[in-house]
Design a protein around this motif. Sequence first.
Motif, short mmCIF file in Angstrom:
data_model
loop_
_atom_site.label_atom_id
_atom_site.label_comp_id
_atom_site.label_asym_id
_atom_site.label_seq_id
_atom_site.Cartn_x
_atom_site.Cartn_y
_atom_site.Cartn_z
N THR A 1 -4.02 9.34 3.82
CA THR A 1 -4.65 8.09 3.40
C THR A 1 -3.59 7.03 3.10
O THR A 1 -2.43 7.35 2.86
CB THR A 1 -5.50 8.27 2.13
N SER B 1 1.32 5.19 1.30
CA SER B 1 0.81 6.19 2.22
C SER B 1 0.87 7.54 1.52
O SER B 1 1.81 7.82 0.78
CB SER B 1 1.67 6.19 3.49
N VAL C 1 4.38 -0.64 4.31
CA VAL C 1 3.70 0.41 3.53
C VAL C 1 4.75 1.36 2.95
O VAL C 1 5.64 1.82 3.67
CB VAL C 1 2.74 1.22 4.44
N SER D 1 5.22 -8.07 0.23
CA SER D 1 4.21 -7.22 0.84
C SER D 1 3.64 -7.98 2.02
O SER D 1 2.89 -8.94 1.86
CB SER D 1 3.13 -6.91 -0.21
N PRO E 1 0.86 -1.18 0.00
CA PRO E 1 0.00 0.00 0.00
C PRO E 1 0.90 1.24 0.00
O PRO E 1 2.03 1.18 0.46
CB PRO E 1 -0.74 -0.10 1.34
N SER F 1 -3.34 3.66 0.53
CA SER F 1 -4.04 2.91 -0.53
C SER F 1 -4.12 1.43 -0.17
O SER F 1 -3.39 0.94 0.69
CB SER F 1 -3.31 3.09 -1.86
N LYS F 2 -4.99 0.73 -0.90
CA LYS F 2 -5.17 -0.69 -0.63
C LYS F 2 -4.03 -1.47 -1.29
O LYS F 2 -3.76 -1.28 -2.47
CB LYS F 2 -6.52 -1.13 -1.22
N GLY F 3 -3.38 -2.29 -0.56
CA GLY F 3 -2.32 -3.11 -1.15
C GLY F 3 -2.76 -4.55 -1.28
O GLY F 3 -3.95 -4.86 -1.10
N GLU F 4 -1.82 -5.40 -1.58
CA GLU F 4 -2.13 -6.81 -1.70
C GLU F 4 -0.96 -7.59 -1.15
O GLU F 4 0.19 -7.40 -1.59
CB GLU F 4 -2.32 -7.13 -3.19
N LYS F 5 -1.21 -8.43 -0.14
CA LYS F 5 -0.11 -9.18 0.46
C LYS F 5 0.44 -10.22 -0.51
O LYS F 5 -0.25 -10.67 -1.42
CB LYS F 5 -0.58 -9.85 1.75
#
Length: 302
Positions: free
Chosen positions: A153, A147, A184, A180, A145, A155-159
Amino acid sequence: MALVSMTALMNHALENRYAVGYFESWNMESILAVVDAAERTNSPVIIGFGGQFIGSKKRAIKENIHHYGYLGKAIAMQSKVPVALLLNEAHTVDLLIKGLHSGFNAVMYESHDLSFEEFTNVNRYLVKTAHFLGAAVEAEIGQLPDSDISNNTISKGEKTDPDLAAHFVESTGIDALAVSVGNVHLLESGHAELDFELIRCLRKKIKVPLVLHGGTGIAEDDLKEAVDLGMCKVNVGTVLKRVYLKHIQCYLKKNDVDHMDPHNVIGRGGEADMLCGAREAIAEAVVKFIKIIGSENKAHLI
Ligand SMILES: [Zn+2]
């Protein structure tokens, strides 16, 4: 010491349970500051520049990547500690290939637009080219994600999926995998929540060294634990720009530069030199990280 392979640095770190830091620079004094810190602590280090910044199409002045490669290589070759030179997170293969021909001995491609298959193919090509030139390739599976401090805010991340990552490493032959795991990018306020279970699982499944980006936003103890679990490269960038800016801001508040000899403010290198102080602020921040990730006093062992 000469320029040393990033793979050799990471493997030594992995075998000896510490991590080597990549401290991202943007100009001459910021890259010199990183080497200052590494020499002061007798630590191996990875220096380099952010490809997404140097190669950005939005850049007001178009940069020539060769300038950065030759500069970084000269600094690495003159250093007293082992240094690798990374062109990090470039968004075009063209920039990375030019980088490889101008002195960088490690590269990383970043794209969030390609399919997994396309991303695999690009990395396969990069590995072939980089290995031919004696350089290493890092890639990220999953997405960190981001920052954004301007509007608070993230953002949406993905592991990182361990099986997908293992398959990717096998089919590309990359030398290091960025993961991930709750980390961040660009995070300064607060701390990222690392998924230690996922780190353990990745360490078991992935055969190449693991890399943790977003070092600025990770609490000291969490960083130590992540290294203990097998992270052998930690990326730090944001905090270095922050301390540099802070130093310049304080300097300009304290000093009436309109009534000072400009050579004393910039360029003479004396006590009053603003950029010397800024360089020292970066070096101090880097020393702090070197101590946390355990690479202090490891330079002579490599
Ligand atoms: Zn990163």
